[in-house]
Design an enzyme around this catalytic site. Structure first.
Site, mmCIF file in Angstrom:
data_model
loop_
_atom_site.group_PDB
_atom_site.id
_atom_site.type_symbol
_atom_site.label_atom_id
_atom_site.label_comp_id
_atom_site.label_asym_id
_atom_site.label_seq_id
_atom_site.Cartn_x
_atom_site.Cartn_y
_atom_site.Cartn_z
ATOM 1 N N LYS A 9 12.888 -15.673 4.259
ATOM 2 C CA LYS A 9 11.741 -15.410 5.132
ATOM 3 C C LYS A 9 11.652 -16.399 6.290
ATOM 4 O O LYS A 9 11.260 -16.051 7.394
ATOM 5 C CB LYS A 9 10.456 -15.411 4.305
ATOM 6 C CG LYS A 9 10.385 -14.282 3.279
ATOM 7 C CD LYS A 9 9.113 -14.366 2.474
ATOM 8 C CE LYS A 9 8.976 -13.180 1.536
ATOM 9 N NZ LYS A 9 10.063 -13.085 0.572
ATOM 10 N N GLY A 56 7.131 -10.398 -4.359
ATOM 11 C CA GLY A 56 6.211 -9.936 -5.387
ATOM 12 C C GLY A 56 4.986 -10.822 -5.554
ATOM 13 O O GLY A 56 4.388 -10.893 -6.623
ATOM 14 N N GLU A 92 2.280 -20.938 7.208
ATOM 15 C CA GLU A 92 1.940 -19.835 8.095
ATOM 16 C C GLU A 92 0.422 -19.741 8.194
ATOM 17 O O GLU A 92 -0.289 -19.889 7.185
ATOM 18 C CB GLU A 92 2.527 -18.547 7.508
ATOM 19 C CG GLU A 92 2.518 -17.347 8.411
ATOM 20 C CD GLU A 92 3.264 -16.195 7.750
ATOM 21 O OE1 GLU A 92 4.440 -15.977 8.083
ATOM 22 O OE2 GLU A 92 2.677 -15.509 6.889
ATOM 23 N N TYR A 94 -3.150 -18.312 8.081
ATOM 24 C CA TYR A 94 -3.717 -17.222 7.295
ATOM 25 C C TYR A 94 -4.621 -16.388 8.198
ATOM 26 O O TYR A 94 -5.642 -16.870 8.690
ATOM 27 C CB TYR A 94 -4.510 -17.768 6.103
ATOM 28 C CG TYR A 94 -5.123 -16.696 5.242
ATOM 29 C CD1 TYR A 94 -4.345 -15.955 4.363
ATOM 30 C CD2 TYR A 94 -6.490 -16.422 5.316
ATOM 31 C CE1 TYR A 94 -4.903 -14.970 3.578
ATOM 32 C CE2 TYR A 94 -7.063 -15.430 4.533
ATOM 33 C CZ TYR A 94 -6.266 -14.711 3.655
ATOM 34 O OH TYR A 94 -6.827 -13.725 2.881
ATOM 35 N N GLU A 167 7.854 -5.575 7.563
ATOM 36 C CA GLU A 167 6.461 -5.684 7.165
ATOM 37 C C GLU A 167 5.664 -6.462 8.218
ATOM 38 O O GLU A 167 6.125 -7.491 8.724
ATOM 39 C CB GLU A 167 6.354 -6.359 5.803
ATOM 40 C CG GLU A 167 7.124 -5.592 4.717
ATOM 41 C CD GLU A 167 6.662 -5.932 3.318
ATOM 42 O OE1 GLU A 167 5.800 -6.834 3.172
ATOM 43 O OE2 GLU A 167 7.146 -5.292 2.376
ATOM 44 N N GLU A 180 7.857 -10.182 7.285
ATOM 45 C CA GLU A 180 9.143 -10.315 6.621
ATOM 46 C C GLU A 180 9.870 -8.979 6.650
ATOM 47 O O GLU A 180 9.303 -7.960 7.033
ATOM 48 C CB GLU A 180 8.972 -10.770 5.164
ATOM 49 C CG GLU A 180 8.218 -9.754 4.301
ATOM 50 C CD GLU A 180 7.906 -10.282 2.918
ATOM 51 O OE1 GLU A 180 7.563 -11.475 2.816
ATOM 52 O OE2 GLU A 180 8.008 -9.510 1.955
ATOM 53 N N ARG A 184 16.005 -3.660 1.156
ATOM 54 C CA ARG A 184 16.245 -2.860 -0.046
ATOM 55 C C ARG A 184 15.279 -1.683 -0.090
ATOM 56 O O ARG A 184 14.368 -1.577 0.738
ATOM 57 C CB ARG A 184 16.019 -3.720 -1.289
ATOM 58 C CG ARG A 184 14.648 -4.386 -1.292
ATOM 59 C CD ARG A 184 14.374 -5.169 -2.562
ATOM 60 N NE ARG A 184 13.169 -5.995 -2.449
ATOM 61 C CZ ARG A 184 11.923 -5.545 -2.538
ATOM 62 N NH1 ARG A 184 11.700 -4.249 -2.717
ATOM 63 N NH2 ARG A 184 10.898 -6.372 -2.436
ATOM 64 N N VAL A 187 9.311 -0.082 -3.963
ATOM 65 C CA VAL A 187 8.601 0.710 -4.959
ATOM 66 C C VAL A 187 7.870 1.887 -4.316
ATOM 67 O O VAL A 187 7.831 2.997 -4.851
ATOM 68 C CB VAL A 187 7.596 -0.182 -5.725
ATOM 69 C CG1 VAL A 187 6.724 0.651 -6.646
ATOM 70 C CG2 VAL A 187 8.342 -1.248 -6.533
#
Length: 352
Positions: A9, A56, A92, A94, A167, A180, A184, A187
């Site tokens: 990232k 995650g 980073e 917020y 994202e 980021e 892949r 979900v």
């Protein structure tokens, strides 16, 4: 090399900044807690301490004051080292009142890049997504086009090939920032498949095999609205404690516009050694309101006996006025959880 760069990232942030892609204000990887304190003062509070190899929701800590930096740095680094073998940390800013928007890309070996629209993943608990939908009720056509343009630019910058997701965080004034890239299949990919008609699993395999995309950006049209609810083996009333176990009785919903992805069956045991995800319930309908109504019906039919799940909580979320209006931010679920659990308790007491 490309996947390593975008999977890191911190490296991804630097690369995107150099390419002109808007990123959240922050700093590169810091050496230790002391440097983290120095950078935190420059960035300002609140901020996020994030693992460069995290995922995650792991390796992330919110910090609201200078006194919290060292403890959060050590906790995030330790968690990331244990989970990913890499304790590298960066900071980073917020951003508050934001929405989590991601853009799905397909990039072949012939220089073709196609963007398949966005998914909104703002419904999160401790940075873990619980409900996703496509298209986002918060993204207008002008913003969508700009986010698609920036997403394609990001992929071109690193020469990316394969299936990937960019994202973003979207603010109330329609500004968005690169967060980021996931290199892949994700979900929540089925909601994109439902609104575009594109089989992402098939094309991920075909592109990896060197097959050229046989359609163009002009062929992509978003049709209707899709919603996905993640059904997890966890107990919302016990701080979402994982609760895997044996399936004593199972019934999945069905009908037009309904899809359920799961490996569960009557009598099987959900392993405690992997993710707590038990099933994904997805719906597609001509409009967002119809999709919400269809998902409500599906969760009414969904039956899993043997261990607790978050299905009832997801059902309640579908009736919350803020969600129905499309106004949920990434902070909504954590903030509203006490209210939702209290409502659930009153319903159970009434039934009793």
């Amino acid at each position: 090399e490309i996947i390593e760069k975008m999977g890191d990232k911190d490296a991804a942030r630097r690369t995107m900044r150099q390419a002109g892609v808007p990123i959240v204000p922050g700093c590169d990887v810091v050496r230790d807690a002391e440097q983290a304190k120095q950078e935190a003062e420059k960035i300002g509070f609140p901020l996020l301490i994030k693992a460069r190899a995290g995922g995650g929701g792991r390796g992330i800590r919110r910090v609201d004051s200078a006194d919290e930096v060292e403890r959060a740095f050590l906790a995030a680094s330790s968690e990331a080292q244990a989970a990913f073998g890499d304790g590298g940390i960066y900071l980073e800013r917020y951003l508050t009142h934001t929405k989590h928007i991601e853009m799905q890309l397909l990039c072949d070996h012939f220089g073709n890049i196609i963007c398949l629209g966005e998914r909104e993943c703002s419904m999160q608990r401790k940075n873990q997504k619980t409900l996703e939908e496509s298209p986002s009720p918060s993204v207008d056509e002008e913003t969508r086009k700009e986010m698609m343009r920036v997403s394609v630019l990001a992929a071109k910058t690193v020469g990316y090939r394969g299936l990937g997701t960019i994202e973003f965080l979207l603010t109330q004034d329609k500004k968005f920032y690169f967060m980021e890239m996931n290199t892949r299949l994700q979900v929540e990919h089925p909601v994109t498949e439902m609104v575009t008609g594109c089989d992402l699993v098939k094309w991920q395999i075909r592109v990896a095999a060197g097959v050229e995309l046989n359609f163009t950006q002009e062929d992509v049209h978003l049709s209707g609205h899709a919603i996905e609810c993640r059904i997890n083996a966890e107990d919302p009333t016990a701080n979402f404690r994982p609760c895997p176990g044996k399936v004593e009785f199972l019934h999945f919903p069905g009908g037009p516009g309904v899809r359920v992805d799961s490996a569960l069956y009557n009598g099987c045991t959900l392993s405690p050694y992997y993710d707590s995800l038990a099933a994904k319930v997805m719906v597609h309908a001509p409009t967002r309101l119809e999709a919400i109504r269809r998902m409500r019906r599906c969760l009414e039919e969904f039956t899993l006996e043997g261990f607790p799940t978050n299905a009832e909580l997801s059902y309640e979320l579908l009736f919350h006025p803020t969600f129905v209006r499309g106004g949920c931010t990434t902070a909504f679920l954590d903030r509203s959880l006490p209210e939702l659990l209290e409502f659930s308790r009153r319903v159970d007491d009434h039934k009793g």
